[in-house]
Motif scaffolding. Structure first.
Motif, PDB file in Angstrom:
ATOM      1  N   UNK A   1       0.834  -1.172   0.000  1.00 38.87           N
ATOM      2  CA  UNK A   1       0.000   0.000   0.000  1.00 38.87           C
ATOM      3  C   UNK A   1       0.888   1.247   0.000  1.00 38.87           C
ATOM      4  N   UNK A   2       0.529   2.169  -0.823  1.00 38.25           N
ATOM      5  CA  UNK A   2       1.302   3.416  -0.816  1.00 38.25           C
ATOM      6  C   UNK A   2       0.717   4.392   0.207  1.00 38.25           C
ATOM      7  N   UNK A   3       1.399   5.487   0.411  1.00 35.96           N
ATOM      8  CA  UNK A   3       1.000   6.465   1.423  1.00 35.96           C
ATOM      9  C   UNK A   3      -0.401   7.025   1.154  1.00 35.96           C
ATOM     10  N   UNK A   4      -0.732   7.271  -0.089  1.00 36.61           N
ATOM     11  CA  UNK A   4      -2.039   7.813  -0.445  1.00 36.61           C
ATOM     12  C   UNK A   4      -3.153   6.832  -0.060  1.00 36.61           C
ATOM     13  N   UNK A   5      -2.969   5.549  -0.302  1.00 35.93           N
ATOM     14  CA  UNK A   5      -3.968   4.544   0.034  1.00 35.93           C
ATOM     15  C   UNK A   5      -4.123   4.409   1.558  1.00 35.93           C
ATOM     16  N   UNK A   6      -3.017   4.499   2.269  1.00 36.45           N
ATOM     17  CA  UNK A   6      -3.064   4.407   3.731  1.00 36.45           C
ATOM     18  C   UNK A   6      -3.851   5.579   4.305  1.00 36.45           C
ATOM     19  N   UNK A   7      -3.566   6.781   3.809  1.00 34.91           N
ATOM     20  CA  UNK A   7      -4.266   7.974   4.288  1.00 34.91           C
ATOM     21  C   UNK A   7      -5.754   7.877   3.975  1.00 34.91           C
ATOM     22  N   UNK A   8      -6.094   7.446   2.768  1.00 30.34           N
ATOM     23  CA  UNK A   8      -7.486   7.296   2.382  1.00 30.34           C
ATOM     24  C   UNK A   8      -8.189   6.268   3.273  1.00 30.34           C
ATOM     25  N   UNK A   9      -7.553   5.159   3.548  1.00 32.17           N
ATOM     26  CA  UNK A   9      -8.123   4.123   4.416  1.00 32.17           C
ATOM     27  C   UNK A   9      -8.357   4.661   5.820  1.00 32.17           C
ATOM     28  N   UNK A  10      -7.375   5.375   6.352  1.00 31.30           N
ATOM     29  CA  UNK A  10      -7.525   5.955   7.692  1.00 31.30           C
ATOM     30  C   UNK A  10      -8.665   6.973   7.747  1.00 31.30           C
ATOM     31  N   UNK A  11      -8.793   7.797   6.712  1.00 30.79           N
ATOM     32  CA  UNK A  11      -9.885   8.766   6.661  1.00 30.79           C
ATOM     33  C   UNK A  11     -11.242   8.072   6.669  1.00 30.79           C
ATOM     34  N   UNK A  12     -11.382   7.028   5.900  1.00 37.10           N
ATOM     35  CA  UNK A  12     -12.645   6.284   5.847  1.00 37.10           C
ATOM     36  C   UNK A  12     -12.967   5.700   7.218  1.00 37.10           C
ATOM     37  N   UNK A  13     -11.969   5.139   7.883  1.00 35.01           N
ATOM     38  CA  UNK A  13     -12.185   4.558   9.207  1.00 35.01           C
ATOM     39  C   UNK A  13     -12.625   5.627  10.193  1.00 35.01           C
ATOM     40  N   UNK A  14     -11.942   6.777  10.208  1.00 34.31           N
ATOM     41  CA  UNK A  14     -12.290   7.843  11.155  1.00 34.31           C
ATOM     42  C   UNK A  14     -13.654   8.456  10.858  1.00 34.31           C
ATOM     43  N   UNK A  15     -13.987   8.626   9.615  1.00 36.65           N
ATOM     44  CA  UNK A  15     -15.269   9.224   9.249  1.00 36.65           C
ATOM     45  C   UNK A  15     -16.417   8.281   9.587  1.00 36.65           C
ATOM     46  N   UNK A  16     -16.302   7.025   9.238  1.00 32.77           N
ATOM     47  CA  UNK A  16     -17.400   6.087   9.473  1.00 32.77           C
ATOM     48  C   UNK A  16     -17.519   5.683  10.928  1.00 32.77           C
ATOM     49  N   UNK A  17     -16.465   5.841  11.711  1.00 32.77           N
ATOM     50  CA  UNK A  17     -16.532   5.458  13.131  1.00 32.77           C
ATOM     51  C   UNK A  17     -17.573   6.267  13.879  1.00 32.77           C
ATOM     52  N   UNK A  18     -17.734   7.535  13.562  1.00 33.44           N
ATOM     53  CA  UNK A  18     -18.674   8.368  14.289  1.00 33.44           C
ATOM     54  C   UNK A  18     -20.075   8.391  13.692  1.00 33.44           C
ATOM     55  N   UNK A  19     -20.264   7.889  12.491  1.00 31.02           N
ATOM     56  CA  UNK A  19     -21.606   7.892  11.920  1.00 31.02           C
ATOM     57  C   UNK A  19     -22.245   6.519  11.952  1.00 31.02           C
ATOM     58  N   UNK A  20     -21.480   5.490  12.266  1.00 33.75           N
ATOM     59  CA  UNK A  20     -22.064   4.161  12.353  1.00 33.75           C
ATOM     60  C   UNK A  20     -22.834   4.029  13.662  1.00 33.75           C
ATOM     61  N   UNK A  21     -23.766   3.101  13.693  1.00 34.25           N
ATOM     62  CA  UNK A  21     -24.588   2.927  14.872  1.00 34.25           C
ATOM     63  C   UNK A  21     -23.754   2.352  16.003  1.00 34.25           C
ATOM     64  N   UNK A  22     -24.096   2.750  17.218  1.00 31.42           N
ATOM     65  CA  UNK A  22     -23.360   2.281  18.383  1.00 31.42           C
ATOM     66  C   UNK A  22     -23.463   0.768  18.501  1.00 31.42           C
ATOM     67  N   UNK A  23     -22.483   0.222  19.164  1.00 32.54           N
ATOM     68  CA  UNK A  23     -22.451  -1.223  19.334  1.00 32.54           C
ATOM     69  C   UNK A  23     -21.899  -1.535  20.714  1.00 32.54           C
ATOM     70  N   UNK A  24     -22.736  -2.086  21.549  1.00 31.76           N
ATOM     71  CA  UNK A  24     -22.282  -2.545  22.840  1.00 31.76           C
ATOM     72  C   UNK A  24     -21.662  -3.929  22.651  1.00 31.76           C
ATOM     73  N   UNK A  25     -20.643  -4.232  23.402  1.00 33.77           N
ATOM     74  CA  UNK A  25     -19.978  -5.520  23.251  1.00 33.77           C
ATOM     75  C   UNK A  25     -20.886  -6.653  23.727  1.00 33.77           C
ATOM     76  N   UNK A  26     -20.711  -7.803  23.120  1.00 34.51           N
ATOM     77  CA  UNK A  26     -21.486  -8.980  23.520  1.00 34.51           C
ATOM     78  C   UNK A  26     -21.194  -9.337  24.967  1.00 34.51           C
ATOM     79  N   UNK A  27     -19.953  -9.122  25.381  1.00 32.94           N
ATOM     80  CA  UNK A  27     -19.562  -9.418  26.762  1.00 32.94           C
ATOM     81  C   UNK A  27     -20.358  -8.544  27.739  1.00 32.94           C
ATOM     82  N   UNK A  28     -20.495  -7.270  27.419  1.00 30.60           N
ATOM     83  CA  UNK A  28     -21.250  -6.353  28.274  1.00 30.60           C
ATOM     84  C   UNK A  28     -22.726  -6.728  28.296  1.00 30.60           C
ATOM     85  N   UNK A  29     -23.287  -7.022  27.157  1.00 37.12           N
ATOM     86  CA  UNK A  29     -24.705  -7.399  27.070  1.00 37.12           C
ATOM     87  C   UNK A  29     -24.966  -8.688  27.856  1.00 37.12           C
ATOM     88  N   UNK A  30     -24.020  -9.619  27.819  1.00 37.39           N
ATOM     89  CA  UNK A  30     -24.215 -10.886  28.529  1.00 37.39           C
ATOM     90  C   UNK A  30     -24.218 -10.707  30.049  1.00 37.39           C
TER      91      UNK A  30
END
Length: 183
Positions: A1-30
């Protein structure tokens, strides 16, 4: 992976992390007591009632004073929990909020129970986003989620309470979903 692809991947992860629905861990729910059913998970967007942190840590529900609010010595109940609290307090003489596990200086999670003559409602609050070391993150309701669980024997009463909450979720654009119980 080149630097441009790494930066793009990181941006996607950071952007989608805050707009995706919350998720409680299965361990906590149990860990939620088995007597609570029909679990509902939310991602909150309203602050709700501010309680005195010192009183809450002692097991009491008491509104925060102006001084406690200005010093950020509060515990935030969040919008949907405040809505349910106010409804039960107004409608049921026997209503009693109980602190099962208060939050602390190193944990934003708490567990409470709303008891009344028809049964009880379990509420777990957990920070899902943000760094606890930043005190302003703890003041933003968008960083939290709740789980509601119901121990109400009368099915029509349970349905009434769930529908009442669902109405609040809809009117206030609170993301929510049913959670599968973990065996």
């Amino acid at each position: 992976m080149n630097l441009k692809q790494i930066i793009l991947t990181l941006l996607v992860v950071f952007i989608t992390a805050n707009v995706s629905f919350c998720q409680f861990s299965k361990k906590l729910i149990s860990k939620i007591p088995e007597k609570y059913t029909d679990l509902i998970e939310t991602r909150e967007n309203e602050k709700g009632m501010l309680l005195s942190y010192s009183k809450f840590s002692e097991g009491q529900f008491q509104l925060a004073t102006e001084k406690e609010e200005s010093n950020l010595m509060t515990t935030m109940l969040l919008g949907s929990a405040t809505f349910l609290y106010e409804y039960l307090k107004e409608e049921f003489f026997s209503f009693e909020p109980i602190v099962l596990k208060p939050n602390g200086f190193t944990s934003t999670a708490f567990e409470i129970e709303f008891n009344y003559e028809m049964g009880s409602i379990y509420i777990l609050r957990k920070m899902l986003y943000g760094n606890i070391l930043n005190p302003l993150v703890a003041e933003n309701p968008n960083n939290y989620g709740l789980i509601f669980g119901f121990n109400i024997k009368d099915s029509s009463e349970k349905e009434k309470i769930i529908n009442y909450l669902n109405q609040f979720f809809s009117e206030n654009e609170v993301e929510n979903k049913k959670v599968a119980l973990i065996p």
